[in-house]
Design an enzyme around this catalytic site. Sequence first.
Site, mmCIF file in Angstrom:
data_model
loop_
_atom_site.group_PDB
_atom_site.id
_atom_site.type_symbol
_atom_site.label_atom_id
_atom_site.label_comp_id
_atom_site.label_asym_id
_atom_site.label_seq_id
_atom_site.Cartn_x
_atom_site.Cartn_y
_atom_site.Cartn_z
ATOM 1 N N LYS A 179 49.871 34.332 36.320
ATOM 2 C CA LYS A 179 50.372 35.153 35.337
ATOM 3 C C LYS A 179 51.037 36.000 35.091
ATOM 4 O O LYS A 179 52.289 35.781 35.324
ATOM 5 C CB LYS A 179 48.888 35.767 34.109
ATOM 6 C CG LYS A 179 49.747 35.919 33.150
ATOM 7 C CD LYS A 179 48.726 36.439 32.092
ATOM 8 C CE LYS A 179 49.662 37.173 30.532
ATOM 9 N NZ LYS A 179 48.015 38.134 29.887
ATOM 10 N N GLU B 186 46.676 37.644 46.892
ATOM 11 C CA GLU B 186 45.659 36.069 47.248
ATOM 12 C C GLU B 186 47.027 34.867 47.215
ATOM 13 O O GLU B 186 46.851 33.928 48.109
ATOM 14 C CB GLU B 186 44.646 35.845 46.776
ATOM 15 C CG GLU B 186 43.261 37.147 47.248
ATOM 16 C CD GLU B 186 43.288 37.560 45.799
ATOM 17 O OE1 GLU B 186 42.473 38.545 46.097
ATOM 18 O OE2 GLU B 186 44.045 38.432 45.151
ATOM 19 N N GLY C 196 44.768 35.730 31.454
ATOM 20 C CA GLY C 196 44.366 34.684 32.619
ATOM 21 C C GLY C 196 43.203 33.639 31.926
ATOM 22 O O GLY C 196 43.109 32.749 32.401
ATOM 23 N N ARG C 197 42.260 34.616 31.912
ATOM 24 C CA ARG C 197 40.556 33.724 31.389
ATOM 25 C C ARG C 197 41.382 33.091 30.203
ATOM 26 O O ARG C 197 40.601 31.791 29.899
ATOM 27 C CB ARG C 197 39.743 34.406 31.511
ATOM 28 C CG ARG C 197 40.076 35.742 30.605
ATOM 29 C CD ARG C 197 39.030 36.813 31.184
ATOM 30 N NE ARG C 197 38.811 37.668 29.550
ATOM 31 C CZ ARG C 197 39.793 38.806 30.106
ATOM 32 N NH1 ARG C 197 40.421 38.887 31.549
ATOM 33 N NH2 ARG C 197 40.471 39.538 29.710
ATOM 34 N N LYS D 232 41.328 45.783 43.981
ATOM 35 C CA LYS D 232 43.353 45.521 44.452
ATOM 36 C C LYS D 232 43.774 46.648 44.609
ATOM 37 O O LYS D 232 44.779 46.357 46.423
ATOM 38 C CB LYS D 232 43.424 44.907 43.387
ATOM 39 C CG LYS D 232 43.416 43.755 42.474
ATOM 40 C CD LYS D 232 44.177 43.300 41.327
ATOM 41 C CE LYS D 232 44.032 42.126 40.219
ATOM 42 N NZ LYS D 232 44.368 41.934 39.570
ATOM 43 N N GLU E 73 34.835 38.901 32.187
ATOM 44 C CA GLU E 73 35.671 39.592 32.493
ATOM 45 C C GLU E 73 36.273 40.454 31.308
ATOM 46 O O GLU E 73 37.171 40.877 30.946
ATOM 47 C CB GLU E 73 37.354 38.863 32.991
ATOM 48 C CG GLU E 73 37.470 39.421 33.908
ATOM 49 C CD GLU E 73 39.398 38.672 34.587
ATOM 50 O OE1 GLU E 73 39.039 39.455 35.811
ATOM 51 O OE2 GLU E 73 40.116 37.896 34.127
ATOM 52 N N HIS F 20 16.018 23.281 41.110
ATOM 53 C CA HIS F 20 15.597 23.000 43.091
ATOM 54 C C HIS F 20 15.756 23.964 43.463
ATOM 55 O O HIS F 20 16.052 24.045 45.036
ATOM 56 C CB HIS F 20 15.667 21.715 43.931
ATOM 57 C CG HIS F 20 15.098 20.593 43.462
ATOM 58 N ND1 HIS F 20 14.136 20.427 42.948
ATOM 59 C CD2 HIS F 20 15.840 20.020 41.987
ATOM 60 C CE1 HIS F 20 13.984 19.252 42.114
ATOM 61 N NE2 HIS F 20 15.127 18.512 41.940
HETATM 62 O O1 F6P Z 1 42.187 40.107 39.048
HETATM 63 C C1 F6P Z 1 41.884 39.340 38.682
HETATM 64 C C2 F6P Z 1 42.451 38.570 37.202
HETATM 65 O O2 F6P Z 1 43.999 39.579 36.745
HETATM 66 C C3 F6P Z 1 42.369 37.519 36.383
HETATM 67 O O3 F6P Z 1 42.169 37.959 35.111
HETATM 68 C C4 F6P Z 1 43.703 36.514 36.601
HETATM 69 O O4 F6P Z 1 42.752 35.222 35.711
HETATM 70 C C5 F6P Z 1 43.985 36.141 37.759
HETATM 71 O O5 F6P Z 1 43.276 37.986 38.467
HETATM 72 C C6 F6P Z 1 44.838 35.888 38.563
HETATM 73 O O6 F6P Z 1 45.880 36.755 37.931
HETATM 74 P P1 F6P Z 1 47.231 36.147 37.737
HETATM 75 O O7 F6P Z 1 47.102 34.531 37.633
HETATM 76 O O8 F6P Z 1 48.339 37.001 36.969
HETATM 77 O O9 F6P Z 1 48.162 35.877 39.045
#
Ligand code: F6P
Length: 539
Positions: free
Chosen positions: A206, A212, A264-265, A507, A350, A381
């Site tokens: 987003k 990452e 995002g979620r 972060k 979240e 299990h």
């Molecule tokens: O760090 C959490 C977050 O901001 C989530 O809310 C989001 O889904 C995820 O990181 C990834 O964010 P992006 O889609 O901006 O890379």
Amino acid sequence: MSTTTPESVWQRLAAHRAELGERHLNELFEADSTRAGRMQAEACGLFLDYSKNRVTDETLRLLLDLAKTSGLAQRRTAMFEGERINTTEQRAVLHTALRRPASEVVMLDGRDVMPDVVAVRERVARFAETVRCGDWRGHDGRPITDIVNIGIGGSDLGPLMVCEALKPFAHPRLRLHFVSNVDGVQIDDVLRSADPGTTLFIVASKTFTTQETLTNAEAAKAWLAAALPAEGMARHFIGVTAAPDKATAFGCGRTFAFRDWVGGRYSLWSAVSLSCVIGLGWEAFQEFLGGAAALDRHFLEAPLERNGPVLMALADIYNVDGLNRPARSVAPYAHALRRLPAFLQQLEMESNGKRVRRDGSPVGRQTCPVVFGEPGSNGQHAFFQQLHQGPQVVPLDFVIVGRTCEDASSTPLWANALAQAQALMQGKTEGQARAELLASGASEAEADRLAPHKTFPGDRPSTAILMEALTPRSLGALIALYEHKTFVEGALWDINSFDQWGVELGKALAKAVLKDAQAGAPSSNLDPSTADLLRRLTA
Ligand code: F6P
């Protein structure tokens, strides 16, 4: 004019809780054999049974009062009508628009957002079809065989869960891969068996700033650059983001955008699920959207007393806050739903893992439980020992699929789910355990010694969600059910369910630690423990 305030209802709930005392679920069923019939609801092919929760009609009446007094209906309308309910980011929350029929109108700031929503849908569908039918070819003219979604959190968990859940709809030629971890091992595992000429990367983010995702996207770029000429790269990189300029600057040949009013979620309904549309086909994805849209209508129109998301939320809130049970396990009894618990962890924790209200004042009560889970019957299990005999009571959701596949009976699977829910509720008294031991030939002394170990307190609550089969439609409805349940809980706790400031500190500190690591020595910002760990890791 009603003077009832949410606070006064919370207090009446606490008084009711004290009155109800430790009445065992068995007692509640013995006292009222019709309770099961009353504490059920249907929503878009999903059957909900919440009768195995320690709620009585009076508890429900008070919880429904809380929902009414908290202005749930107004907040629900505000969300669907594009009000900026995400108050800390001053954004609307309109992920539901992404699954609305094209003919509907959704106004935001005096403008209908649906034409844009439909335009992106059509672009996604068209592009996906070019990849599926082999028209979209790699630099050297060969059709694509591998799709690698690079994304994390909401840009990974949703699409991955959907692709796993709907695997029977998977395209025969295309392999889907999901890379999220900044640990290079994950992307290496994928690239080891892939061919640069036939691999398409979807960089889903987003913000297009997530460390990452950018790290993995750079690794993918380097891998491609080692095999393809620079002018050939863009065909292998697709961006999905609310920051299209950044994706283009990164080198994505094509970008699909979504707007900042999609969290995002909550973004799996958007182009973020491009990997799913390519893998499963637009028709299946449209059904998925349709199932969720039907659940939206149910949530909007069904009276609170028969409203699936509302009833699930009320039972959960009473477990978490009324009965102080700050954890909940989700047990999907379908291998295909094995990624559902991880998806729900982000969705719920979240969204509602907050301790301040919208106005910044402390909530002053339990909010989101710790959500965890494994698919059934695997969890049985693993950690079900604790759920049956541990001192802490952990409510469960049993997500049960009547028919998980055509060529094998699912009966053993759902029979286990029903039995687990029954065992958790009914338990086994020490007397019963002792009698069984004696009946199995144990001596009095042996029975006395073992009976306490074979005693189950029971009175462990669970909610069952049944669906006939796992289809794109039923999956869409299921996810929307959980989204709206999460919304209702946030509304009743009076928190903003749509921001996530809690992720930022880690972060920011990660950037500082990374700088120190690259410098090979801890700076003065680090506490002695972190400094020592860094010294050891950079030694
Ligand atoms: O760090 C959490 C977050 O901001 C989530 O809310 C989001 O889904 C995820 O990181 C990834 O964010 P992006 O889609 O901006 O890379």
